[in-house]
Design a protein around this motif. Structure first.
Motif, PDB file in Angstrom:
ATOM      1  N   ALA A   1      54.403  37.793  43.304  1.00 23.89           N
ATOM      2  CA  ALA A   1      54.337  37.926  42.034  1.00 23.89           C
ATOM      3  C   ALA A   1      54.047  36.484  41.391  1.00 23.89           C
ATOM      4  N   ARG A   2      54.603  35.609  41.867  1.00 22.07           N
ATOM      5  CA  ARG A   2      54.744  34.253  41.167  1.00 22.07           C
ATOM      6  C   ARG A   2      53.268  33.642  40.812  1.00 22.07           C
ATOM      7  N   TYR A   3      52.334  34.238  41.779  1.00 21.04           N
ATOM      8  CA  TYR A   3      50.735  33.967  41.603  1.00 21.04           C
ATOM      9  C   TYR A   3      50.374  34.479  40.337  1.00 21.04           C
ATOM     10  N   ALA A   4      51.014  35.376  39.580  1.00 27.54           N
ATOM     11  CA  ALA A   4      50.457  35.879  38.523  1.00 27.54           C
ATOM     12  C   ALA A   4      50.620  34.993  37.066  1.00 27.54           C
ATOM     13  N   GLY A   5      51.198  33.894  37.257  1.00 29.78           N
ATOM     14  CA  GLY A   5      51.471  33.020  36.472  1.00 29.78           C
ATOM     15  C   GLY A   5      50.447  31.650  36.510  1.00 29.78           C
TER      16      GLY A   5
ATOM     17  N   LYS B   1      37.858  50.597  39.916  1.00 26.11           N
ATOM     18  CA  LYS B   1      36.568  51.072  39.517  1.00 26.11           C
ATOM     19  C   LYS B   1      35.532  50.775  40.432  1.00 26.11           C
ATOM     20  N   ALA B   2      34.379  51.558  40.277  1.00 23.77           N
ATOM     21  CA  ALA B   2      33.217  51.140  41.165  1.00 23.77           C
ATOM     22  C   ALA B   2      32.543  49.970  40.488  1.00 23.77           C
ATOM     23  N   PRO B   3      31.967  48.935  41.220  1.00 27.66           N
ATOM     24  CA  PRO B   3      31.309  48.006  40.549  1.00 27.66           C
ATOM     25  C   PRO B   3      30.115  48.284  39.544  1.00 27.66           C
ATOM     26  N   GLY B   4      30.105  47.671  38.473  1.00 24.00           N
ATOM     27  CA  GLY B   4      29.241  47.968  37.360  1.00 24.00           C
ATOM     28  C   GLY B   4      29.641  49.022  36.375  1.00 24.00           C
ATOM     29  N   SER B   5      30.714  49.550  36.558  1.00 29.48           N
ATOM     30  CA  SER B   5      31.432  50.540  35.711  1.00 29.48           C
ATOM     31  C   SER B   5      32.274  49.835  34.932  1.00 29.48           C
ATOM     32  N   HIS B   6      32.393  50.299  33.409  1.00 25.01           N
ATOM     33  CA  HIS B   6      33.131  49.764  32.565  1.00 25.01           C
ATOM     34  C   HIS B   6      34.551  49.387  33.016  1.00 25.01           C
ATOM     35  N   ASP B   7      34.813  47.930  32.901  1.00 20.96           N
ATOM     36  CA  ASP B   7      36.149  47.506  33.279  1.00 20.96           C
ATOM     37  C   ASP B   7      36.333  47.242  34.742  1.00 20.96           C
ATOM     38  N   TRP B   8      35.470  47.415  35.597  1.00 24.08           N
ATOM     39  CA  TRP B   8      35.712  47.294  36.992  1.00 24.08           C
ATOM     40  C   TRP B   8      36.512  46.312  37.434  1.00 24.08           C
ATOM     41  N   GLU B   9      35.950  44.960  36.952  1.00 23.31           N
ATOM     42  CA  GLU B   9      36.348  43.690  37.420  1.00 23.31           C
ATOM     43  C   GLU B   9      38.065  43.452  36.939  1.00 23.31           C
ATOM     44  N   ARG B  10      38.398  44.161  35.846  1.00 20.94           N
ATOM     45  CA  ARG B  10      39.724  44.266  35.516  1.00 20.94           C
ATOM     46  C   ARG B  10      40.806  44.867  36.663  1.00 20.94           C
ATOM     47  N   THR B  11      40.078  45.935  37.024  1.00 22.74           N
ATOM     48  CA  THR B  11      40.786  46.893  37.867  1.00 22.74           C
ATOM     49  C   THR B  11      40.870  46.311  39.585  1.00 22.74           C
ATOM     50  N   ALA B  12      39.660  45.325  39.807  1.00 26.40           N
ATOM     51  CA  ALA B  12      39.588  44.776  40.996  1.00 26.40           C
ATOM     52  C   ALA B  12      40.742  43.485  40.934  1.00 26.40           C
ATOM     53  N   ALA B  13      40.491  42.823  39.860  1.00 26.39           N
ATOM     54  CA  ALA B  13      41.583  41.723  39.634  1.00 26.39           C
ATOM     55  C   ALA B  13      42.964  42.197  39.825  1.00 26.39           C
ATOM     56  N   ARG B  14      43.421  43.380  39.167  1.00 25.03           N
ATOM     57  CA  ARG B  14      44.719  43.972  39.164  1.00 25.03           C
ATOM     58  C   ARG B  14      44.918  44.010  40.750  1.00 25.03           C
ATOM     59  N   TRP B  15      44.233  44.778  41.356  1.00 24.09           N
ATOM     60  CA  TRP B  15      44.172  45.084  42.714  1.00 24.09           C
ATOM     61  C   TRP B  15      44.687  43.867  43.666  1.00 24.09           C
ATOM     62  N   LEU B  16      43.609  42.815  43.366  1.00 22.95           N
ATOM     63  CA  LEU B  16      43.921  41.780  44.068  1.00 22.95           C
ATOM     64  C   LEU B  16      45.160  41.025  43.743  1.00 22.95           C
ATOM     65  N   ARG B  17      45.461  40.957  42.553  1.00 25.10           N
ATOM     66  CA  ARG B  17      46.762  40.433  42.229  1.00 25.10           C
ATOM     67  C   ARG B  17      48.001  40.924  42.964  1.00 25.10           C
ATOM     68  N   ASP B  18      47.993  42.256  43.002  1.00 21.23           N
ATOM     69  CA  ASP B  18      49.039  43.163  43.473  1.00 21.23           C
ATOM     70  C   ASP B  18      49.179  42.634  44.993  1.00 21.23           C
ATOM     71  N   LEU B  19      47.935  42.232  45.763  1.00 16.07           N
ATOM     72  CA  LEU B  19      48.227  41.701  47.216  1.00 16.07           C
ATOM     73  C   LEU B  19      49.076  40.534  47.276  1.00 16.07           C
ATOM     74  N   LEU B  20      49.204  39.648  46.165  1.00 20.04           N
ATOM     75  CA  LEU B  20      49.840  38.421  46.298  1.00 20.04           C
ATOM     76  C   LEU B  20      51.215  38.313  45.842  1.00 20.04           C
TER      77      LEU B  20
END
Length: 132
Positions: free
Chosen positions: A40-44, A19-38
């Motif tokens: 799976a073990r990094y999720a822990g 989601k665009a920065p500043g929109s509701h919940d954008w940081e959560r979607t950013a974190a999910r996208w970033l985590r998906d680049l790593l």
């Protein structure tokens, strides 16, 4: 689950899954996208999952290492693959695959950079940004 296709009006490299920065919940979607680049073990690792700037930094480092690995694989394919008994047609297909992957990783790296910049701006940190 399909994520909204919200683009940032300020960054052409902004990932469509975030989601665009500043929109509701954008940081959560950013974190999910970033985590998906790593892997799976990094999720822990709570340090990464709780601090989005650290997560962005680690994703940046991870993608940069992937880019280096693909560049090495691309540069050494013609010399090393024949010695492994790989046919010329497979070598050519492998080189095309590596070239496509390098383009994709470069696009992802730009996305990590703009996400990181937005996270840093949102955190109030005024230090340097990640270099791609």
């Amino acid at each position: 689950m399909t994520m909204p296709q919200t683009l940032s009006p300020t960054a052409a490299d902004w990932p469509s899954q975030v989601k665009a920065p500043g929109s509701h919940d954008w940081e959560r979607t950013a974190a999910r996208w970033l985590r998906d680049l790593l892997p799976a073990r990094y999720a822990g690792y709570s340090t990464l999952t709780r601090n989005h700037v650290i997560l962005a930094r680690h994703a940046h480092l991870h993608v940069q290492h992937e880019i280096r690995a693909v560049r090495v694989a691309l540069q050494t394919s013609r010399a090393e693959l024949p010695t492994l008994g790989v046919s010329e047609s497979v070598i050519e297909n492998t080189i095309r695959l590596y070239a496509l992957e390098l383009d994709e990783l470069s696009r992802i790296a730009r996305g990590v950079r703009v996400i990181s910049d937005a996270l840093i701006a949102g955190s109030g940190v005024r230090r340097g940004r990640l270099r791609v």
